[in-house]
Design a protein around this motif. Structure first.
Motif, PDB file in Angstrom:
ATOM      1  N   TYR B  13     -15.642   0.344  76.118  1.00 59.84           N
ATOM      2  CA  TYR B  13     -16.534   1.073  77.025  1.00 59.84           C
ATOM      3  C   TYR B  13     -16.176   2.548  76.955  1.00 59.84           C
ATOM      4  N   GLY B  39      -7.600  -7.985  82.666  1.00 61.61           N
ATOM      5  CA  GLY B  39      -7.727  -6.773  81.866  1.00 61.61           C
ATOM      6  C   GLY B  39      -7.379  -6.946  80.396  1.00 61.61           C
ATOM      7  N   ALA B  40      -7.116  -8.175  79.966  1.00 59.87           N
ATOM      8  CA  ALA B  40      -6.694  -8.404  78.583  1.00 59.87           C
ATOM      9  C   ALA B  40      -7.851  -8.239  77.594  1.00 59.87           C
ATOM     10  N   GLY B  41      -9.074  -8.386  78.075  1.00 61.45           N
ATOM     11  CA  GLY B  41     -10.218  -8.252  77.168  1.00 61.45           C
ATOM     12  C   GLY B  41     -11.033  -9.527  77.008  1.00 61.45           C
ATOM     13  N   LYS B  42     -10.829 -10.490  77.901  1.00 61.73           N
ATOM     14  CA  LYS B  42     -11.539 -11.772  77.789  1.00 61.73           C
ATOM     15  C   LYS B  42     -13.041 -11.602  78.037  1.00 61.73           C
ATOM     16  N   SER B  43     -13.350 -10.954  79.152  1.00 59.79           N
ATOM     17  CA  SER B  43     -14.784 -10.796  79.465  1.00 59.79           C
ATOM     18  C   SER B  43     -15.473  -9.930  78.421  1.00 59.79           C
ATOM     19  N   THR B  44     -14.776  -8.919  77.949  1.00 61.11           N
ATOM     20  CA  THR B  44     -15.356  -8.047  76.922  1.00 61.11           C
ATOM     21  C   THR B  44     -15.723  -8.872  75.685  1.00 61.11           C
TER      22      THR B  44
HETATM   23  N1  LIG Z   1     -17.556  -1.558  82.522  1.00 57.70           N
HETATM   24  C1  LIG Z   1     -16.349  -1.120  82.112  1.00 57.70           C
HETATM   25  N2  LIG Z   1     -16.129   0.202  81.940  1.00 57.70           N
HETATM   26  C2  LIG Z   1     -14.932   0.662  81.537  1.00 57.70           C
HETATM   27  N3  LIG Z   1     -13.878  -0.116  81.262  1.00 57.70           N
HETATM   28  C3  LIG Z   1     -14.033  -1.449  81.406  1.00 57.70           C
HETATM   29  C4  LIG Z   1     -15.273  -2.023  81.839  1.00 57.70           C
HETATM   30  N4  LIG Z   1     -15.121  -3.351  81.893  1.00 57.70           N
HETATM   31  C5  LIG Z   1     -13.865  -3.608  81.522  1.00 57.70           C
HETATM   32  N5  LIG Z   1     -13.199  -2.467  81.222  1.00 57.70           N
HETATM   33  C6  LIG Z   1     -11.809  -2.348  80.743  1.00 57.70           C
HETATM   34  O1  LIG Z   1     -11.701  -3.091  79.562  1.00 57.70           O
HETATM   35  C7  LIG Z   1     -10.487  -3.799  79.530  1.00 57.70           C
HETATM   36  C8  LIG Z   1     -10.764  -5.273  79.347  1.00 57.70           C
HETATM   37  O2  LIG Z   1     -11.501  -5.734  80.447  1.00 57.70           O
HETATM   38  P1  LIG Z   1     -12.052  -7.224  80.542  1.00 57.70           P
HETATM   39  O3  LIG Z   1     -12.602  -7.604  79.235  1.00 57.70           O
HETATM   40  O4  LIG Z   1     -12.943  -7.264  81.704  1.00 57.70           O
HETATM   41  O5  LIG Z   1     -10.725  -8.045  80.819  1.00 57.70           O
HETATM   42  P2  LIG Z   1     -10.522  -9.524  81.355  1.00 57.70           P
HETATM   43  O6  LIG Z   1     -11.838 -10.193  81.403  1.00 57.70           O
HETATM   44  O7  LIG Z   1      -9.597 -10.146  80.394  1.00 57.70           O
HETATM   45  O8  LIG Z   1      -9.925  -9.397  82.708  1.00 57.70           O
HETATM   46  C9  LIG Z   1      -9.777  -3.466  80.828  1.00 57.70           C
HETATM   47  O9  LIG Z   1      -8.855  -2.436  80.557  1.00 57.70           O
HETATM   48  C10 LIG Z   1     -10.851  -2.991  81.725  1.00 57.70           C
HETATM   49  O10 LIG Z   1     -10.372  -2.046  82.640  1.00 57.70           O
END
Ligand SMILES: Nc1ncnc2c1ncn2[C@@H]1O[C@H](COP(=O)(O)OP(=O)(O)O)[C@@H](O)[C@H]1O
Ligand SMILES: [Mg+2]
Lengths: 321, 236
Positions: B13, B39-44
């Motif tokens: 992002y 914050g590991a990147g799972k949802s991403t």
């Molecule tokens: N919409 C966003 N804008 C900026 N940074 C984001 C956003 N969503 C997630 N992040 C960052 O991306 C990283 C991975 O997030 P995410 O994939 O949500 O992790 P998880 O699902 O494993 O908790 C984190 O550092 C988080 O802060």
């Protein structure tokens, strides 16, 4: 017993004011729907919506003139008006879809001020294009083909045209409500309004639903344009400005984003301009002639924004568990 | 051939690179879990698969077709449904409308039968059919989110932390449901912070840390792994 506020007017007077308020209110309501729906899905105030309304009025005018203008009579009046409404809905829909594609979509991720300025630019462009480009500053006049006459019962009296305006706009709004509540597209539009991302995860083409929202609102505005022309006769390129701002006011009064709110807000504003203004005139020393209706309408907007910024009819909030 | 194949996937992002070269596979009929801390990147990772964010590098193939860069709704029509983190219920739509939207792209005659199946799986939803989504409890919302995703008849189901915010009893219920869906032959990529439950149900698992896959193996093997036990299963 005569209520105090009837002291200065006959029952007929108040009945006429009410009918007038409902008539203009029905046009405000039709136009307000487009503002509220677009705001609901994009959080954008489509300032060019008044011009979408104007385009509808002209499309309807074109059809009526092509079908014979003042010479239309008998059952052809009904046919001509239906065709005029259809043409207006179509022309407004195409206009709104084009505006969305050209002026808003490229700015979807820009700062919020950018599409607003773009909207104002489109609005000025369209009204001047029609006034200066096509009409040379002159107005056009709707053929006066609607049967004249009144329907009365006791002190109540309503012209056929007013009855048609109020009745047909209610039918159109009921139709829109049905589309939004019951159809697949309507559900998808509501889903996109709540969350574009989650809607996309359902397999909904978000861009298409945004266009569909513009189109539905535009059809209502186009219908409103024809009704306006039939009622007030004179149309011109800049005709959309004041009704547009009024309809936007109605949408805010009703709680912007809410469809029932836009309808109620439209009628409420129409009644405020007529009945509300006359009620103020009942106060000793106050005299607001009809020309002051805009002042009353916008004063109401200011008061509502100060005391109830979410609108008189606050949009239903559901809490998340 | 793998049903889903990520290779060298990079996404983020703005200035943040959230995942830095993820490679993983999901075979047909498998339940694969991706575990990692907040914050590991799972949802991403899931958001990139569904097309909600555009990968900066790497490849996503689904059933042999490159899908990176495709629109989310086209990815749904290929057969990938996601239950997003936080469930993504439409709170102003009724339960029935939420479920109908799950089948938005379907025009076959079996939607109604699938609705009955969803109500058999989640009888609570049947009772609440005409209630607004926003009025459901957290557990009911999760059931609705899963039921809704199944209404698309996906070839691959992506679940993002289905146990989040639920009581232990409800977590059991949700995992029992996942097990049942799996018995019916579904392919699932399950993202979880609740590693214990996820590893128990999964055929295979990946561990993600700061946007990088650090470990992979069968669910059973990772459940025995010392570093996993320390980091994710709360053992010292
Ligand atoms: N919409 C966003 N804008 C900026 N940074 C984001 C956003 N969503 C997630 N992040 C960052 O991306 C990283 C991975 O997030 P995410 O994939 O949500 O992790 P998880 O699902 O494993 O908790 C984190 O550092 C988080 O802060
Ligand atoms: Mg997450």
């Amino acid at each position: 017993m005569t209520p105090l506020f009837l002291a200065h007017g006959s029952a007929e007077f108040w009945s006429d004011q009410t009918v007038n308020g409902l008539t203009t209110g029905s046009i405000y309501a039709l136009v307000a729907l487009g503002y509220t729906m677009v705001y609901g899905i994009l959080q954008l105030i489509n300032f060019a919506h008044g011009e979408v309304f104007m385009v509808g009025a002209f499309a309807g005018y074109g059809v009526l003139v092509a079908l014979g203008g003042e010479d239309i009579s008998g059952v052809m009046v009904l046919v001509a008006i239906i065709l005029a409404l259809a043409a207006a809905g179509a022309a407004s829909a195409v206009t709104a879809a084009t505006i969305e594609r050209v002026a808003y979509r490229p700015l979807r991720n820009a700062p919020r001020l950018a599409p607003l300025i773009s909207a104002i630019g489109v609005s000025i462009f369209l009204s001047h294009l029609v006034d200066d480009g096509f009409l040379d500053g002159k107005s056009k006049f709707y053929p006066q083909i609607f049967p004249t006459g009144d329907l009365s019962a006791g002190p109540l009296s309503i012209s056929y045209l007013q009855l048609f305006l109020i009745g047909s706009s209610l039918v159109m709004m009921a139709g829109l409500y049905w589309v939004v509540q019951r159809t697949r597209t309507g559900k998808a539009i509501r889903a996109v309004s709540e969350s574009r991302e989650n809607a996309a995860l359902m397999g909904i083409d978000v861009d298409r639903m945004i266009v569909a929202t513009f189109v539905l609102g535009a059809i209502m505005a186009g219908f409103g344009g024809v009704l306006y022309g039939l009622f007030l006769s004179s149309i011109r390129g800049s005709m959309g400005f004041l009704p547009g701002v009024k309809a936007f006011t109605a949408a805010v009064l009703g709680g912007i984003g809410s469809i029932p709110g836009a309808v109620v807000g439209g009628f409420f504003l129409g009644l405020t301009e007529s009945v509300g203004r006359e009620l103020l005139n009942e106060i000793p020393g106050v005299n607001l002639p009809n020309e002051w209706k805009d002042v009353v309408a916008f004063a109401l907007l200011v008061v509502v924004l100060i005391f109830r910024p979410t609108g008189i009819f606050r949009q239903r909030e559901t809490k998340r568990a | 051939m793998a049903l889903l194949d990520l290779s060298g996937l990079v996404a983020g992002y703005g200035g943040i690179t959230a995942i830095k070269g993820i490679s993983l596979e999901v075979d047909p009929g498998e339940v694969v879990t991706l575990i990692g801390s907040n914050g590991a990147g799972k949802s991403t990772t899931l958001r990139a698969i569904s097309g909600l964010i555009r990968p900066r590098a790497g490849r996503i193939t689904f059933a042999g077709k490159a899908i990176s860069g495709m629109k989310p709704h086209d990815i749904v029509s290929l057969g990938i449904s996601q239950v997003p983190e936080g469930r993504g219920i439409f709170s102003r739509l009724t339960v029935a409308e939420n479920l109908a939207l799950g089948a938005f792209q379907r025009h076959d005659g079996e939607v109604h039968a699938d609705l009955d199946r969803t109500f058999r799986l989640f009888p609570r939803l049947k009772e609440r059919e005409n209630q607004l989504g926003g009025t459901l409890s957290g557990g009911e919302q999760q059931m609705l989110a899963i039921g809704r995703a199944l209404m698309a008849r996906p070839k691959l189901l992506l679940l993002d932390e289905p146990s989040m915010g639920l009581s232990p009893v409800l977590v059991e219920t949700i995992f029992a449901t996942i097990a049942e869906i799996r018995r019916e032959g579904a392919t699932i990529l399950l993202v979880e912070q609740n590693a214990a439950m996820a590893l128990e149900i999964a055929d295979r698992a990946y561990v993600i840390e700061s946007g990088v896959i650090t470990l992979q193996g069968t669910g059973a093997a990772l459940a025995q792994d010392d570093s996993v036990r320390r980091a994710y299963l709360g053992e010292v």
